[in-house]
Each structure stands twice: as C-alpha cells, then as structure tokens.
Design an enzyme around this catalytic site. Structure first.
Site, PDB file in Angstrom:
ATOM      1  N   GLU A 291      78.934 117.920  27.211  1.00 41.07           N
ATOM      2  CA  GLU A 291      78.394 117.901  28.571  1.00 41.07           C
ATOM      3  C   GLU A 291      78.223 116.474  29.095  1.00 41.07           C
ATOM      4  O   GLU A 291      77.197 116.119  29.667  1.00 41.07           O
ATOM      5  CB  GLU A 291      77.074 118.675  28.626  1.00 41.07           C
ATOM      6  CG  GLU A 291      77.244 120.131  28.191  1.00 41.07           C
ATOM      7  CD  GLU A 291      75.980 120.963  28.303  1.00 41.07           C
ATOM      8  OE1 GLU A 291      74.876 120.401  28.220  1.00 41.07           O
ATOM      9  OE2 GLU A 291      76.111 122.195  28.453  1.00 41.07           O
ATOM     10  N   ASP A 370      75.307 129.730  24.469  1.00 37.48           N
ATOM     11  CA  ASP A 370      74.252 128.833  24.927  1.00 37.48           C
ATOM     12  C   ASP A 370      72.947 129.575  25.209  1.00 37.48           C
ATOM     13  O   ASP A 370      72.571 129.725  26.372  1.00 37.48           O
ATOM     14  CB  ASP A 370      74.743 128.110  26.187  1.00 37.48           C
ATOM     15  CG  ASP A 370      73.889 126.905  26.528  1.00 37.48           C
ATOM     16  OD1 ASP A 370      72.936 126.639  25.795  1.00 37.48           O
ATOM     17  OD2 ASP A 370      74.189 126.238  27.536  1.00 37.48           O
ATOM     18  N   GLU A 398      64.712 128.835  29.101  1.00 35.83           N
ATOM     19  CA  GLU A 398      65.692 128.545  30.145  1.00 35.83           C
ATOM     20  C   GLU A 398      66.396 129.802  30.654  1.00 35.83           C
ATOM     21  O   GLU A 398      66.499 130.021  31.853  1.00 35.83           O
ATOM     22  CB  GLU A 398      66.728 127.548  29.610  1.00 35.83           C
ATOM     23  CG  GLU A 398      67.855 127.282  30.589  1.00 35.83           C
ATOM     24  CD  GLU A 398      68.867 126.264  30.079  1.00 35.83           C
ATOM     25  OE1 GLU A 398      68.705 125.773  28.942  1.00 35.83           O
ATOM     26  OE2 GLU A 398      69.819 125.952  30.827  1.00 35.83           O
TER      27      GLU A 398
END
Ligand code: BDP
Length: 723
Positions: A291, A370, A398
C-alpha cells in the site's frame, strides 16, 4: 508477600497494598534484596521472613517468589506444607504462576515477579472464589511469549487518517498533534489495564510510517523511552514501527538496499542507539512493499533479505522483527480477472520459508484479504513450517462496525485459532503460533475432514504469538463503544490461552467490568451466588454480545464475499464502492449470480494454496461451507445452500434477521437502564450507539437487498418489502 526487587516487584507490592487497603487488610512484605519498609503497607515487618511461618499467620493470601536466591524460609515452608508447588517442580517460567488454596490460605507462587503480577490479576478475576473452598493447585503459563498490540497511532495528525489510523476511540494515548502526549499517567493506567488482560508488548506508532513517526527511531527516541518507562512497571515492552526506507529518509544514504554495506551498518547503529535509550525495547515492526510503503522489491531483493538485515541489527540486543506478510498489489487492473489479491501473501512468502533469521516473526493477517467479517484462514499459515509465524487480528473494528456497533470478536478469533489447516490429523493455528503440540487442544469435531497432506513437514517450534491492532484511544471509555472493551480483554486472554472459550472470557469481562457477583453471597462451595439483578445483567450482556459478530455478518456483505463498504473510511454499505477500483476487492455480481471464482478448475486457483483436505473442500461448491461460498465461488442466485435455502433467499433472510437482532439487542440494553451496576453515563453511551447501529444495519439491509433484487429480479419468497 515475597516479591524480590526491581520495578515489576514494586508494582506487585503496590498492587497488593492497594487491594488490601481497599478491603481493610494489611500486607506483610518480605522482600529479599529490598527494604520491606514501604509506607502504603500496614504491618510491614522489615525484610524479615514472614514471622511465625505464613501457615500460622493470620493471612488470607500469600504471594511468593520462588525464583529468589536464597529461597526465603517462608517459601520453603509453603512448599512442604502445601502441595501448591511442591510435588510438581515444573518452573512457572518468566510469566507463569501457580495458584492453590489450602488450609484457609490462598497461595500464589511464581518464579519471576511478572508471574506474581499475573497471578495477582488472576485472583482479581476469581474474585471471592479465590478465597472460598480449597482449590487444587493450578499452573498457569502463557501459551505465547509475545502478546502484542499494534497501535496504528500517528505522531502528527495525518490529513486523511487523523491522529489514529482506523481509530474509533478518540485520539492517541501516546501522541498528540506531533508531540508526546502530556498525559503519561494515562499511559501508566493503560499498562495496568494491559497487564490485567495479559498483553505484554505494544507498538507505539503506525505501520504506515510517515515523516514524524520515522524520527522516533532517531532523534525522538527520548519520547519512546518516556513511554517505555510508564509501561515497564507492568511488564509491557515497547516495539517501534520502522520504515524500510529509513536509511534514505533519516540517514541521507542514497539507497535502502538491504544488502548494501552502508545500509546494514546504518541499521546496526540505529538499533544500537535505540537500545541505549530503551534497553528492553522489543524490536521493530515493518510493513514493506505494501500500500505504498517502500520495501526490498525496489532493489530487486526479497523480503527475507529485507527482514534479515533488520534482524541482524537487532540480534545483539535480543530484539525481534515483526515482518508483515500483508504484501499485495493495490494498483491492480480490475478488468483482469486472473489477478487475485487473496493469493498474494502466500505467493510472495511461501518460497522464502527457511530463509528468515530466528529473530524474524512473520506477522500474517488471519485471512488472505483484509480483516473482513468472514474470511477463510490464511493458507500462508500452513505454508511456512520453518518460519516463526504470528497471527494478526484486528481488535479495532475497521470492518466490523467501527466501535459504533456491538461486535464481540472473540468467537471469530477462536475459530481462526481452532482451524486445522491439514484437517483433523494436524495441528491447529493455535499450535502453529504458539509452537506447542496439540495436547491441550479440544477434540476436533467428527465431521471435520481427515487427510493431512504435507502436515508431516510441521513440527512444533517456537511460534510468533498473537498480534492485535489496538482499539484503544484517549476516549473516556478507552475503546469508544464501552462494550468494545471486551474485545481488548478477549484479545489478551486468547493470546495467553488460545483455547479459552469466548463465552467464558466474556463472563470474566462482565465480572471485572460490572462486578455483578460482588453483590452476591459466598456459598459453601466457594461459588458466589448472585442476586437477581446480577444474574439479569450477566444474562443480558451474553444475549447482546455472544452472537453479535454473527449478527453483524448477517447484515453486512453476504456469504463471505467481503467489502461492499464505503471506500476510504469503510463504514456502512456501498455495494459497488470497490467494484471497479484497483484494490482487488470485488464481488462480480451480475444478473445471473455473484461471488469470486477462486477455484483451480475455472478461477484464480487460490483454493490450491490450501493443503488437502481444505483445497478439495473449498474447490467444490457443494462441499464449501456456506458462510464462505461467495469467497470461493461465483454461483447463480438459485444455488441451493446446505440448509436448503437459495443464495438469493439467504441474502434476504439474513439481512432481515440481522436488523431484527440488532433491534432486540437494543431493547435488551434499554431494559438495563437504572441497573445498579451499570453506570448511567455508560448506559447512555451504549444506548446512543445502539440507535446508530440500528440505523446503519437498516441501511445495510436495504441496500444489499435492493441491489440483489434489482440484479436478479428474484422476489422475496416471504413477500417482505424490498426497497
Ligand atoms: C487495512 C487498513 C489500512 C492499513 C492496512 C494494513 O484499511 O488502514 O494500513 O490494513 O494493515 O485494513 O497495513
């Protein structure tokens, strides 16, 4: 109390004194090598041994260090009189302890002060039960040496991510606006909280290392040392996220090539300086080639080359590198259906098995994608028998409601830890990360497939433990949603004892947080009876929390397909939000069907990354577990699931059911208003959050159902209204 010297011993002392003062008792302190005369203690008798022998004294509790040399008389007497530790002289290790109750005295023995501290917190967990009927001797030792929380905290406020990346509990407890927090007392309180949960390592900065964080490694080491000073008394060690390009960014070198001589020297010096400032630094955490973070690929080097360079720098000081396996292409072409993000970690790392230094721990996200609410277990965990592996879970929510939704995650983590990649014949993930053989594992369920291809390559070796992304911030309740504290607690407990039962862990948390049993009477058997109100609170919290992860799963993306969240912040639904983006997170819904074909026969071949039997189970749309069907297969809406329902009807049913369950939980919580053990402020916070959870769950239901109704044209068999 016989607790030796050093900061941890002082902590034990202070904790015991604090507990005794609270209940009106006193402490007699006998500490070889220290003065016993400490003001908070009542009845301190200098550093003499426990007078008259502890067994005759008016003591309710004796905590004693067995590792002290020479062995104090009191401990010798305890050993002969009580079978607590005598009879079985297995060492308790650095952090373990023995607890027993005999002749009306509760005894905790440990070889090291850390063990005494954990033993004391164990007693707190037991509450009055620790002082009831006789208890057989129990030896408690953590299954893993490192039980680490990673804080994704930015030192300076990041323009997009803010002070804490994916933080839902206010600001950072370490950093504020580019500087060390002014509230180090809170860091001390955090250390105490962590020790009570069993956590012993903390990374104090984000894995995405921005400019201000990078400097923690060099000219801001003093800040890190100040944090370490507050964590050390509770046995918590500091780790630092280090940027792979530090030799360039901080050192001014022209390259960060891990095999370059100057680069290696730079890392060696950096480690040396870090250990001068923080002698018990745990080591570095690295996110590389991921990323946008720099990594060894830029120099044509492997991740083993990268990790080993840092490992060599840390080795002289006993430090470790947590090297993250979260490496994938985040700029992929969504039109290219052959690329599969799920494959990336294993494709990159499996060929490197056996090449990492002993002080490298490869930190593997529990699923191949993820942190979605439902993923298969990462096949990388079965592919590196000669590498120390840690499993990384996301305590911060998240993708599971961002601490606005109740989502007790321990059942998910337990499933991951209990998963046996080689089928019933082989070890579970818990064994892989603890390095222990399966002797304490429960019997696997009968229906689990047998096989075990390649499992003979696995041998018990030191594991890398459990790592969690922290959910803590400077919020009044620590975790934003007060009930999210249970996730912090459960993380620590599972890191200590991976086979612990999530329902029992929740029970402990309820006791410690709301103390409902303190209102009851101690029965003859040492069991604590509960008042009606206490029992109701316990029942209600279990009803709200035990199944809350599955409730979340019902109203979010269906059958393991994942994502469908709003891009960027990842809260709430956006079915096609990521569908035509470069992130590799697709569901491929069209008018005929939905799901990702990851089979070997016609798809990306990801199923082949698992050993048998799972490669075969996942390859087959008939055998694949329903909850993962769309992770592995692209199927028509009429595909029939194991329970006889079709995929489309399942989508409708679960989304209606999920919302109903949230509404039910919300009203259960409302019914606790005015309950004595639930403070009014806490009740109000959770009540408000339930309003938001219900609103958001309805939004998920309506968007997901409408989307699939419009795509498929298949009406709801029960005739409910779909928008
Ligand atoms: C993703 C998060 C991102 C993290 C990344 C990671 O969205 O903020 O940086 O994981 O684990 O889930 O590195």
């Amino acid at each position: 109390l016989v607790c030796g010297g050093g900061p941890l011993a002082e902590t034990v002392h202070d904790e015991v004194a604090r507990a005794c003062a609270r209940y009106g008792g006193g402490v007699r302190h006998s500490a070889p090598g220290t003065t016993g005369d400490r003001s908070p203690c009542a009845g301190v008798g200098g550093d003499a041994d426990v007078p008259g022998g502890a067994e005759e004294g008016p003591f309710d509790l004796v905590l004693a260090l067995t590792g002290a040399e020479p062995v104090p008389d009191a401990v010798r007497r305890l050993r002969t009189k009580w079978p607590a530790h005598g009879g079985d002289d297995r060492p308790t290790g650095e952090e373990g302890f023995v607890v027993a109750r005999h002749d009306g005295v509760t005894v905790v023995l440990a070889d090291e002060p850390a063990g005494l501290l954990y033993g004391l917190f164990h007693l707190v967990r037991l509450g009055e039960r620790a002082f009831g009927a006789a208890r057989p001797r129990e030896l408690h030792r953590p299954a893993t040496r490192r039980r680490m929380l990673d804080h994704w905290d930015n030192v300076a406020v990041h323009p997009v991510m803010g002070q804490v990346e994916r933080g839902y509990a206010g600001g950072s407890i370490f950093w504020r606006d580019g500087a060390l927090t002014g509230d180090l007392a809170r860091v001390g309180a955090y250390a105490r909280l962590l020790a009570a949960c069993g956590v012993n390592a903390v990374t104090v900065n984000n894995v995405n290392v921005h400019a201000a964080e990078a400097r923690l490694l060099t000219d801001r080491l003093g800040d890190v040392a100040a944090i370490a000073d507050r964590l050390r008394p509770y046995g918590v060690r500091v780790h630092l996220s280090a940027g792979f390009a530090s030799p360039v960014v901080l050192g001014g070198l022209p390259t960060a090539d891990p095999l370059d001589h100057d680069v290696r020297t730079w890392w060696a010096r950096a480690a040396e300086r870090a250990y001068q400032a923080i002698p018990d630094l745990g080591g570095f955490v690295v996110k590389a080639d991921s990323e946008g973070q720099p990594g060894p690929f830029a120099y044509g080097r492997s991740h083993a080359d990268g990790a080993n360079t840092l490992a060599d720098a840390l080795a002289p000081f006993g430090g470790v590198v947590h090297w993250r396996a979260f490496v994938y292409d985040h700029r992929q072409d969504w039109r290219d259906r052959s690329t599969d993000r799920a494959r990336a970690a294993r494709d990159h790392f499996a060929p490197l098995d056996g090449l990492f230094r002993d002080n490298v721990i490869l930190q593997v996200k529990h699923g191949p994608m993820d942190f979605q609410p439902r993923e298969p277990v990462s096949p990388l965990l079965a592919a590196m028998p000669r590498t120390r592996l840690a499993v990384e879970v996301q305590v911060t929510q998240e993708y599971t409601g961002q601490q606005r939704h109740v989502c007790y995650l321990a059942p998910m983590w337990s499933e991951v830890l209990a998963f046996r990649p080689w089928g019933t014949a082989g070890p579970a993930v818990a064994n892989i990360v603890t390095g222990a053989t399966a002797d304490d594992a429960p019997e696997p369920p009968d229906e689990e497939p047998q096989d075990g291809e390649g499992r003979d390559r696995w041998a018990a070796r030191e594991g890398g433990g459990l790592v969690g992304v922290s959910n803590v911030g400077d919020d009044h309740f620590w975790t934003g949603h007060p009930l999210a504290q249970a996730n912090l607690y459960a993380f620590g407990r599972l890191a200590w004892a991976p086979w612990a039962d999530p329902v029992a862990i929740l029970d402990e948390w309820i006791d410690l947080t709301f103390a409902p049993s303190k209102t009851g009477e101690t029965g003859d058997a040492g069991d604590v009876g509960e008042t009606g109100e206490a029992a109701r609170l316990r029942r209600t919290l279990h009803a709200i929390m035990d199944g809350s992860w599955r409730t979340y799963e019902r109203y979010a993306a269906p059958l393991g397909v994942g994502f469908m969240v709003r891009p960027g912040h990842h809260y709430g639904p956006d079915v096609d939000g990521y569908e035509y983006t470069p992130w590799g997170t697709y569901h491929f819904a069209d008018r005929d069907g939905v799901g990702v074909d990851r089979t070997r026969a016609t798809g990306t071949g990801f199923t082949g990354q698992f050993p048998r039997p799972w490669s075969q189970v996942y390859e087959s749309a008939e055998r694949c577990p329903d909850e993962l069907l769309l992770f592995f297969h692209h199927v028509p809406y009429g595909h029939v699931l194991h329970d006889g329902s079709t995929v489309i009807q399942h989508i409708y049913d679960t989304h209606f059911a999920g919302v109903e369950q949230v509404a039910e939980a919300r009203s259960l919580w409302a019914g606790l208003a005015g309950a004595g053990s639930v403070p009014a402020g806490l009740h109000a916070r959770v009540r408000e959050l339930f309003d938001e959870q219900l609103r958001c769950a309805e939004e998920w239901r309506d968007q997901i159902n409408a989307y699939f109704f419009r795509k498929s044209g298949v009406p709801d068999a029960r005739g409910r209204r779909i928008h």
